[in-house]
Scaffold this motif. Structure first.
Motif: not given
Ligand SMILES: NC(=O)c1ccc[n+]([C@@H]2O[C@H](COP(=O)([O-])OP(=O)(O)OC[C@H]3O[C@@H](n4cnc5c(N)ncnc54)[C@H](O)[C@@H]3O)[C@@H](O)[C@H]2O)c1
Length: 388
Positions: A312-325
């Motif tokens: 959120i701070e850096s505008g990047t993707r988290p390690l575990i995304t909705g696609e992973d879920g």
């Protein structure tokens, strides 16, 4: 400062709050919501979060209020994960949703669509990726030292007493969505997908219920999935396993690597049988590589919350995304369908499958038993979340 609201202040919210409180300089809890608001009040007092933390009894009331927040942690039972997450994303909030991501592949797609349309960040809890053993197994598998994965063996073995399924939403296809294949092995299936770096193309499975006649759902399943390259994975999901032995073993072309950490490597004699001395050179390389991977700074929920806050701070993707879920839900759906229909199921689960849709599993599931009574809450609040 990232402002956080939590919806669902039951057991798992404790892990979220402990994680968030590690990063007091980066985030602040500003609202708590539960259909039993007294539970939210109790949590506010337990963690001394401050009287300015607002309490709500519905997430819509919270979203319509003038309380300002950036992120919502969704910690409710699974059947409302999608609706609450989508409502929050439609109001421009970022969402970190507990596992399992949703009750169907269709709901996962709806959540992904809401994430994209609202330009927010959706993360899904799979905190065990942030465990040293799991993270190091991934690193060593990716190093290629052991060769290509031929067989993965996943032990998602847990033990839950009979009364575990007395809680009102547990043990029902509609509200919990399934038994340990969904709710416990979800962790190991996420890890498997992550380590393999690919999804299987077919699944077969056997489902049963041997110990919990107060649950509609399975309490034990064994699945076998196959990848395009011919390799396979065996997934054991159980809440009837004394000792709760959990782990992943990867039989690779040149060595076995596993967590809990262990390595074995064979070389053959001229008749093809293994030598007594094994492949000592490769074993040394594997053990040295493993020993030199630094430990994670934060583990489990705290590790994932750190990673999500950074995204959120850096505008990047988290390690575990909705696609992973979604990939995890898709494989679990295939395992259920294979078990219900007693046949091999092809992946991915596409829109033309009756199991793609919300309700597809609920309407077609085997009811091992009917749930005849329930409790609203337990007095004991302590839970365990497994080691691997
Ligand atoms: N990551 C893990 O290791 C882990 C471990 C346990 C549970 N979980 C997941 O966390 C979620 C919650 O599980 P739990 O064990 O904390 O259950 P719980 O019943 O203890 O807590 C859920 C809370 O949500 C509240 N709630 C229900 N519907 C709601 C709604 N519509 N709006 C607001 N609040 C609502 C309930 O009153 C309850 O307080 C589940 O998805 C579960 O699978 C994850």
């Amino acid at each position: 400062m990232i402002k956080v609201a939590i919806v669902g202040t039951g057991n798992i919210s404790n892990m979220h709050i402990n994680g968030l409180l590690e990063f007091k300089d980066r985030c602040k809890i500003v609202a708590l919501c539960d259909i039993y608001p007294e539970k939210a009040e109790k949590i506010r007092d337990k963690y001394d979060l401050g009287s300015d933390v607002k309490i709500f009894k519905s997430h819509t009331e919270m979203l319509d209020s003038d309380v300002d927040f950036d992120v919502v942690h969704v910690c409710t039972p699974p059947y409302v994960h999608a609706s609450i997450s989508i409502d929050c994303m439609n109001k421009g909030k970022n969402v970190l949703v507990e596992k399992p991501m949703a009750a169907s592949v269709e709901e996962c797609d709806q959540m992904l669509e809401a994430e994209k349309r609202n330009n927010v960040t959706l993360g899904v809890i799979a905190q065990n990726r942030f465990r040293n053993g799991v993270y190091k197994l991934k690193k060593i598998a990716d190093s290629g030292l052991a060769g290509k994965i031929c067989l993965a063996r996943v032990d998602s073995q847990w033990w839950r007493a009979h009364c575990y399924y007395d809680l009102w939403w547990r043990g029902t296809w509609e509200k919990e969505g399934g038994g340990p294949t969904l709710n416990h092995a979800v962790h190991h299936i996420d890890m498997l997908n992550w380590i393999e770096g690919k999804s299987p193309v077919e699944a077969t499975a056997v489902l049963t219920n041997v110990m919990h006649d107060n649950a509609e759902v399975e309490d034990l399943s064994l699945a076998c999935v196959k990848y395009e390259d011919g390799s396979i994975a065996e997934i054991l999901s159980s809440v009837v396993s004394h000792g709760e032995e959990q782990g992943i073993t990867l039989q690779c072309a040149d060595a076995k690597i596993s967590m809990p950490w262990n390595a074995k490597a064979e070389v053959g004699m001229d008749n093809g049988f293994p030598t007594d001395s094994h492949n000592q050179e490769l074993l040394k390389k594997l053990n040295d590589y493993y020993d030199n991977i630094p430990d994670l700074k934060y583990e489990a929920h705290t590790g994932e919350i750190d990673n999500y806050l950074s995204a959120i701070e850096s505008g990047t993707r988290p390690l575990i995304t909705g696609e992973d879920g979604k990939r995890t839900i898709e494989l679990i759906t295939a395992i259920y369908v294979a078990g219900f229909e007693k046949r091999t199921i092809s992946l991915p689960i596409t829109e033309d499958s009756k199991y793609y849709k919300t309700g597809g599993i609920v309407n077609n599931a085997i009811h091992f038993y009917e749930k005849k009574s329930f409790v609203e809450n337990f007095t004991e609040e302590k839970i365990t979340v497994g080691n691997y």
